[in-house]
Write a protein that holds these residues in place. Structure first.
Motif, PDB file in Angstrom:
ATOM      1  N   GLU A  85       0.838  -1.203   0.000  1.00 28.21           N
ATOM      2  CA  GLU A  85       0.000   0.000   0.000  1.00 28.21           C
ATOM      3  C   GLU A  85       0.878   1.261   0.000  1.00 28.21           C
ATOM      4  O   GLU A  85       0.589   2.232  -0.707  1.00 28.21           O
ATOM      5  N   LEU A  86       1.912   1.245   0.816  1.00 30.50           N
ATOM      6  CA  LEU A  86       2.821   2.398   0.851  1.00 30.50           C
ATOM      7  C   LEU A  86       3.487   2.595  -0.504  1.00 30.50           C
ATOM      8  O   LEU A  86       3.594   3.726  -0.999  1.00 30.50           O
ATOM      9  N   LEU A  87       3.946   1.520  -1.120  1.00 31.59           N
ATOM     10  CA  LEU A  87       4.603   1.625  -2.422  1.00 31.59           C
ATOM     11  C   LEU A  87       3.634   2.193  -3.458  1.00 31.59           C
ATOM     12  O   LEU A  87       4.020   3.023  -4.294  1.00 31.59           O
ATOM     13  N   GLY A  88       2.371   1.787  -3.404  1.00 33.77           N
ATOM     14  CA  GLY A  88       1.398   2.327  -4.331  1.00 33.77           C
ATOM     15  C   GLY A  88       1.213   3.821  -4.163  1.00 33.77           C
ATOM     16  O   GLY A  88       1.089   4.564  -5.151  1.00 33.77           O
ATOM     17  N   LEU A  89       1.195   4.286  -2.919  1.00 25.82           N
ATOM     18  CA  LEU A  89       1.049   5.727  -2.669  1.00 25.82           C
ATOM     19  C   LEU A  89       2.271   6.513  -3.127  1.00 25.82           C
ATOM     20  O   LEU A  89       2.160   7.670  -3.547  1.00 25.82           O
ATOM     21  N   MET A  90       3.443   5.916  -3.027  1.00 25.66           N
ATOM     22  CA  MET A  90       4.673   6.627  -3.379  1.00 25.66           C
ATOM     23  C   MET A  90       5.004   6.529  -4.859  1.00 25.66           C
ATOM     24  O   MET A  90       5.468   7.496  -5.467  1.00 25.66           O
ATOM     25  N   ALA A  91       4.810   5.350  -5.465  1.00 28.93           N
ATOM     26  CA  ALA A  91       5.215   5.141  -6.866  1.00 28.93           C
ATOM     27  C   ALA A  91       4.050   5.265  -7.836  1.00 28.93           C
ATOM     28  O   ALA A  91       4.277   5.409  -9.035  1.00 28.93           O
ATOM     29  N   SER A 141      -2.517  18.714   4.722  1.00 23.18           N
ATOM     30  CA  SER A 141      -1.345  17.876   4.487  1.00 23.18           C
ATOM     31  C   SER A 141      -0.582  18.371   3.267  1.00 23.18           C
ATOM     32  O   SER A 141      -1.181  18.849   2.295  1.00 23.18           O
ATOM     33  N   PRO A 142       0.752  18.265   3.294  1.00 19.58           N
ATOM     34  CA  PRO A 142       1.516  18.605   2.079  1.00 19.58           C
ATOM     35  C   PRO A 142       1.124  17.747   0.885  1.00 19.58           C
ATOM     36  O   PRO A 142       1.414  18.102  -0.250  1.00 19.58           O
ATOM     37  N   THR A 143       0.486  16.602   1.128  1.00 17.29           N
ATOM     38  CA  THR A 143       0.025  15.776   0.009  1.00 17.29           C
ATOM     39  C   THR A 143      -1.128  16.431  -0.739  1.00 17.29           C
ATOM     40  O   THR A 143      -1.408  16.081  -1.887  1.00 17.29           O
ATOM     41  N   LEU A 247     -13.149  17.009  -1.532  1.00 19.52           N
ATOM     42  CA  LEU A 247     -12.900  15.863  -2.402  1.00 19.52           C
ATOM     43  C   LEU A 247     -12.390  14.721  -1.539  1.00 19.52           C
ATOM     44  O   LEU A 247     -11.324  14.833  -0.923  1.00 19.52           O
ATOM     45  N   PRO A 248     -13.140  13.594  -1.440  1.00 20.61           N
ATOM     46  CA  PRO A 248     -12.677  12.489  -0.589  1.00 20.61           C
ATOM     47  C   PRO A 248     -11.313  11.970  -1.039  1.00 20.61           C
ATOM     48  O   PRO A 248     -10.951  12.018  -2.217  1.00 20.61           O
ATOM     49  N   ARG A 249     -10.578  11.458  -0.066  1.00 19.38           N
ATOM     50  CA  ARG A 249      -9.216  11.006  -0.331  1.00 19.38           C
ATOM     51  C   ARG A 249      -9.170   9.901  -1.378  1.00 19.38           C
ATOM     52  O   ARG A 249      -8.322   9.907  -2.269  1.00 19.38           O
ATOM     53  N   GLU A 250     -10.110   8.964  -1.306  1.00 19.32           N
ATOM     54  CA  GLU A 250     -10.109   7.844  -2.244  1.00 19.32           C
ATOM     55  C   GLU A 250     -10.326   8.318  -3.676  1.00 19.32           C
ATOM     56  O   GLU A 250      -9.713   7.793  -4.617  1.00 19.32           O
ATOM     57  N   VAL A 251     -11.186   9.317  -3.864  1.00 19.39           N
ATOM     58  CA  VAL A 251     -11.441   9.852  -5.207  1.00 19.39           C
ATOM     59  C   VAL A 251     -10.182  10.540  -5.739  1.00 19.39           C
ATOM     60  O   VAL A 251      -9.783  10.357  -6.893  1.00 19.39           O
ATOM     61  N   ALA A 252      -9.543  11.355  -4.880  1.00 21.15           N
ATOM     62  CA  ALA A 252      -8.329  12.059  -5.306  1.00 21.15           C
ATOM     63  C   ALA A 252      -7.240  11.073  -5.703  1.00 21.15           C
ATOM     64  O   ALA A 252      -6.550  11.256  -6.712  1.00 21.15           O
ATOM     65  N   LEU A 253      -7.081   9.994  -4.931  1.00 20.73           N
ATOM     66  CA  LEU A 253      -6.037   9.023  -5.251  1.00 20.73           C
ATOM     67  C   LEU A 253      -6.337   8.316  -6.572  1.00 20.73           C
ATOM     68  O   LEU A 253      -5.409   7.987  -7.330  1.00 20.73           O
ATOM     69  N   HIS A 254      -7.590   8.078  -6.874  1.00 20.43           N
ATOM     70  CA  HIS A 254      -7.915   7.487  -8.171  1.00 20.43           C
ATOM     71  C   HIS A 254      -7.521   8.445  -9.301  1.00 20.43           C
ATOM     72  O   HIS A 254      -6.906   8.025 -10.295  1.00 20.43           O
ATOM     73  N   LEU A 259      -0.995   8.263  -6.602  1.00 14.53           N
ATOM     74  CA  LEU A 259       0.114   9.011  -6.012  1.00 14.53           C
ATOM     75  C   LEU A 259      -0.347   9.863  -4.829  1.00 14.53           C
ATOM     76  O   LEU A 259      -1.312  10.622  -4.925  1.00 14.53           O
ATOM     77  N   ALA A 260       0.374   9.754  -3.723  1.00 14.53           N
ATOM     78  CA  ALA A 260       0.106  10.632  -2.583  1.00 14.53           C
ATOM     79  C   ALA A 260       0.689  12.020  -2.817  1.00 14.53           C
ATOM     80  O   ALA A 260       0.172  13.007  -2.285  1.00 14.53           O
ATOM     81  N   HIS A 261       1.765  12.121  -3.606  1.00 18.63           N
ATOM     82  CA  HIS A 261       2.411  13.402  -3.885  1.00 18.63           C
ATOM     83  C   HIS A 261       2.434  13.639  -5.391  1.00 18.63           C
ATOM     84  O   HIS A 261       2.638  12.708  -6.171  1.00 18.63           O
ATOM     85  N   ARG A 262       2.270  14.871  -5.753  1.00 17.31           N
ATOM     86  CA  ARG A 262       2.281  15.215  -7.177  1.00 17.31           C
ATOM     87  C   ARG A 262       3.637  14.901  -7.788  1.00 17.31           C
ATOM     88  O   ARG A 262       3.733  14.397  -8.900  1.00 17.31           O
TER      89      ARG A 262
END
Length: 846
Positions: A85-91, A141-143, A247-254, A259-262
């Motif tokens: 899960e962490l790798l998905g958010l980062m990469a 959050s900075p994210t 904007l819910p977090r799950e929608v933004a991540l989709h 990516l958690a960071h631009r």
């Protein structure tokens, strides 16, 4: 390793720390020295301290950008999260190879600093860090991510939740919890989300595009437009307050493709090369600056030799005195402030502490003057490297809106030494002769310490880096922007990387190469002993590059002398008395005047001495005009005598005294004739001497016996002073001895607090001292002496500090017990009345 053989997963940070080896615990304590100030009693207390807000904030501030991005990603992930899960958010969905390669190292660093704990299938961010980094309306959050669907729908009516679920194409449920779970499952399913958004109006997608990278909050009216209504109906936007949607977090991540960071930044920015010079050119230029630095400091101290500027009531130099010093040194005021602060940091100037307090040279300045030039330079730059006083702040304002003055309070910035060292270390990573662009150095530093970039304090950090670059050039640590050989030695750095083809000198129109310098092993700051060795090595490299002092000057017919280079000290000192400096540079020009010659005569020199001195040290014949000037001033010198009556003037030629009385300029001296050859004055002798000299006479002072007094310009010195101590940036990093002792104490204390006790032996709760009566304590101790068994005791020392210990009693007598203390790893004697109780250890205790 099979599942059965794998050790159980830690249930807390304390358990994970308990499973670490000494090397890992030592690395934690080195990176976070505040954790052993004071030394914790056991690993549970260490884990508790590692989770305190102040300690966590300090640890987060020392993370590089990618490590911080990793922590921020964990703060928006599930708790606990898996490595996948962490790798998905980062990469992201595209699995950026650079992120994939760098993430294990970043995660290991967070684990080492006890900010993250748990196995890869249950990663947990320390709770305090999660609270600091997780998104909230008050602290985005900075994210740029907002709350989860579950968080955003908390408090929403069940009926409204069912409407959203139905509009999103999901089956209605019997309760809100399952409805929210179904909605979150839809938003995290890439295929179903893609199908849902495929039916979205284009202007609705534009709204999502504006919110996707944050801030995730927007404003709506009571009657939203159709493009917003479509999103609100399906939960793609959720209301958080009247007129506000998120904007819910799950929608933004989709929409971000996971990516958690631009822009993840797994690799530090390169330090770009702005210019390349031959190493010999760099070293020579740096040596020239080093010589100028020494000359400037000497000139500053010579200017303050008889007592420098007054100390302001609030401390420091006045603006007027700084301007006067800048004019005397022929430098801008900020540069003058730097030289004054440097001399202060090196212990060469200080306040004299008198009633009329002034700045003056210290006795250490005289010792400094006697050293070879290269050693004098190494003392200056070593003081500069460690100094926390920051001259660049002079003229600014403090928190109370008071102006910051040179040598005044409020100039200490504890980060300054670390920033200077890091800037020079980045330069040391470049090939020889390579000068970096200042912008790329600042970008690299911002990557290494990103949290401070968004705050006022980090703006100071950037300015500290800029000042470090300019001050290093002023001191000759760098030459033409590149680190010199002596500068490299000062850091204790290894030899420079071998220069490539780009190491040729760049022409005016040449395209400058870029040095792609990625990760290097950071140069650790040196201990005082290591720094002394490195400074001595730097001085040895610099010494051959400094110009040799000369023992001669060139006398000119226009009453000037030209020194074509630095002069040996006796010659320079004498010439400084006999003549005035007219201009400086590669060659110094001195001018002889009646006043300067009289100054030499007042210092005890005879005319014959001056003629002999000039003839000895001049490569050209002594010009007649200069010889006439010396003889003419000497002929008149001492013709008048001044003593204390209040003061009197004595002269064998009564016509001269009559001339003085008749002169209107003598009115303020209060003169009257006592005898044909004596005048009395109301002025003191010093004032009378000055008054007569201003009238064109050349009087000499005399003693009560009538002998001529030779008035020497006595150097004013402060009492012995120590250089100002740098203000530390938090607790110091522990040395090996302290670290080893701390680890032994923590391990022993942990053993004492976790060792199993026999049931019922000591009915004390965990963390409390055992309690037994005096008779039972004595009997248990005496029995343990016979059996050789270890006991768990509670002990309160003379200061009232309570502790738990595991001891093996050796002897009990006279109200004392002598025992081997496993906690302290030594034999100690304890008064029995200070032992609160004892408990026997379980037979299987390790």
């Amino acid at each position: 390793m099979s599942t059965e053989d794998r050790p159980p997963a830690p249930r807390s940070l304390a358990e994970e720390l308990r499973a670490r080896g000494d090397a890992s615990l030592g690395a934690l304590l080195r990176s976070r020295p505040d954790l052993i100030t004071p030394v914790p009693t056991d690993l549970t207390q260490l884990a508790t301290r590692a989770g305190t807000r102040a300690s966590v904030v300090r640890a987060l501030e020392r993370l590089d950008r990618f490590a911080l991005q990793t922590a921020e990603a964990l703060a928006v992930a599930a708790d606990p999260a898996t490595y996948g899960e962490l790798l998905g958010l980062m990469a992201g969905d595209d699995a950026d190879p650079a992120v994939v390669a760098a993430l294990p190292h970043a995660l290991d660093g967070l684990r080492e600093q006890a900010l993250v704990w748990g196995d890869d299938d249950r990663l947990r961010l320390v709770r305090t860090a999660r609270e600091l980094l997780a998104p909230s309306p008050q602290h985005p959050s900075p994210t740029g991510l907002g709350p989860t669907v579950q968080e955003a729908t908390a408090g929403m009516s069940p009926g409204r939740i069912q409407e959203i679920v139905t509009a999103a194409g999901l089956a209605s449920t019997h309760d809100s919890v399952s409805a929210v779970t179904a909605l979150a499952g839809l938003f995290t399913d890439r295929a179903r989300m893609a199908a849902l958004l495929a039916d979205a109006p284009a202007d609705s997608l534009d709204v999502l595009e504006r919110l996707v990278w944050g801030p995730p909050y927007g404003q709506v009216t009571a009657d939203p437009a159709p493009r917003l209504r479509w999103l609100l109906d399906r939960g793609l936007l959720l209301p958080t307050a009247p007129g506000t949607v998120v904007l819910p977090r799950e929608v933004a991540l989709h929409l971000r493709r996971g990516l958690a960071h631009r822009t993840p930044e797994p690799v530090p920015p390169v330090v770009e090369t702005a210019a390349v010079h031959r190493p010999q050119v760099v070293d020579s230029a740096a040596a020239g600056q080093a010589y100028t630095a020494l000359a400037t400091v000497e000139e500053l101290l010579k200017d303050w030799d008889e007592g420098g500027p007054a100390v302001l009531r609030a401390g420091g130099l006045s603006v007027r005195d700084l301007k006067r010093t800048a004019v005397a040194l022929d430098v801008p005021e900020p540069v003058a402030a730097f030289w004054v602060e440097l001399a202060y940091a090196a212990g060469l100037i200080a306040s004299d502490g008198d009633a009329d307090e002034r700045y003056a040279a210290t006795p250490a300045y005289d010792e400094w003057l006697e050293l070879p030039a290269a050693e004098r330079w190494s003392l200056l730059v070593t003081a500069w490297l460690a100094a926390t006083r920051t001259a660049g702040l002079v003229g600014g304002r403090d928190a109370k809106d008071h102006t910051l003055s040179t040598l005044g309070p409020g100039l200490d910035r504890s980060a300054a030494p670390e920033v200077r060292h890091r800037v020079l270390a980045l330069l040391a990573g470049l090939p020889e002769g390579a000068a970096p662009s200042a912008g790329s150095v600042l970008a690299r530093l911002r990557w290494e310490r990103p949290l401070r970039g968004d705050r006022r304090e980090d703006d100071l950090r950037g300015r500290l880096a800029e000042w470090a670059l300019s001050e290093a050039e002023l001191l000759g640590v760098t030459g033409r922007g590149a680190l010199s050989a002596q500068g490299r030695a000062l850091l204790g750095a290894p030899p420079a990387p071998a220069p490539g083809p780009e190491a040729e000198p760049a022409g005016p129109g040449d395209k400058l190469p870029v040095h792609h310098h990625h990760r290097t092993t950071p140069l650790a700051p040196l201990s005082p002993a290591e720094q002394a060795v490195a400074s001595a090595a730097a001085a040895r490299l610099l010494a051959p590059l400094l110009p040799e002092p000369l023992d001669h000057v060139l006398l000119q017919a226009d009453l000037t002398a030209v020194a074509p280079g630095p002069l040996r000290r006796p010659l320079a000192d004498m010439l400084g008395v006999l003549a005035d400096v007219e201009s400086k540079g590669g060659a110094t020009v001195y001018r002889f005047t009646p006043g300067s010659v009289r100054r030499a005569l007042d210092a005890g020199q005879a005319a014959s001495d001056l003629h002999a001195f000039l003839a000895t040290h001049s490569r050209t014949p002594v010009p007649q005009p200069l010889a006439y000037l010396i003889d003419d001033v000497a002929r008149r010198h001492g013709h008048l005598r001044v003593g204390a009556a209040s003061a009197y003037v004595r002269c064998d030629d009564d016509a001269v005294l009559s001339e003085i009385l008749a002169d209107k300029r003598a009115a303020g001296l209060g003169l009257r004739r006592l005898a044909p050859t004596v005048l009395a004055a109301q002025a003191d002798p010093a004032g009378l001497l000055e008054g007569l000299r201003s009238m064109g006479f050349a009087p000499a002072a005399e003693s009560a016996e009538g002998d001529v007094l030779i008035t020497r310009a006595l150097a004013h010195r402060t009492p012995p002073r120590t250089a100002p101590e740098p203000v530390p940036d938090g607790p110091p990093v522990p040395d090996d001895t302290l670290l080893s002792a701390a680890l032994r104490a923590i391990r022993a204390g942990d053993r004492a607090s976790t060792t199993p006790r026999k049931p019922g032996a000591a009915p004390a709760a965990d963390g409390e001292l055992p309690r037994t009566g005096a008779a039972e304590t004595l009997a248990t101790m005496q029995a343990a002496v016979l059996t050789g068994e270890a006991l768990w005791i509670g002990y309160v020392n003379a200061e009232g500090a309570a502790s738990q210990r595991v001891v093996a009693p050796i002897r009990v007598e006279g109200g004392f017990v002598t025992a081997y203390d496993h906690t302290a790893d030594e034999v100690r004697t304890y008064p029995l009345h200070r032992i609160t109780g004892v408990a026997e250890l379980a037979d299987d205790a390790g």
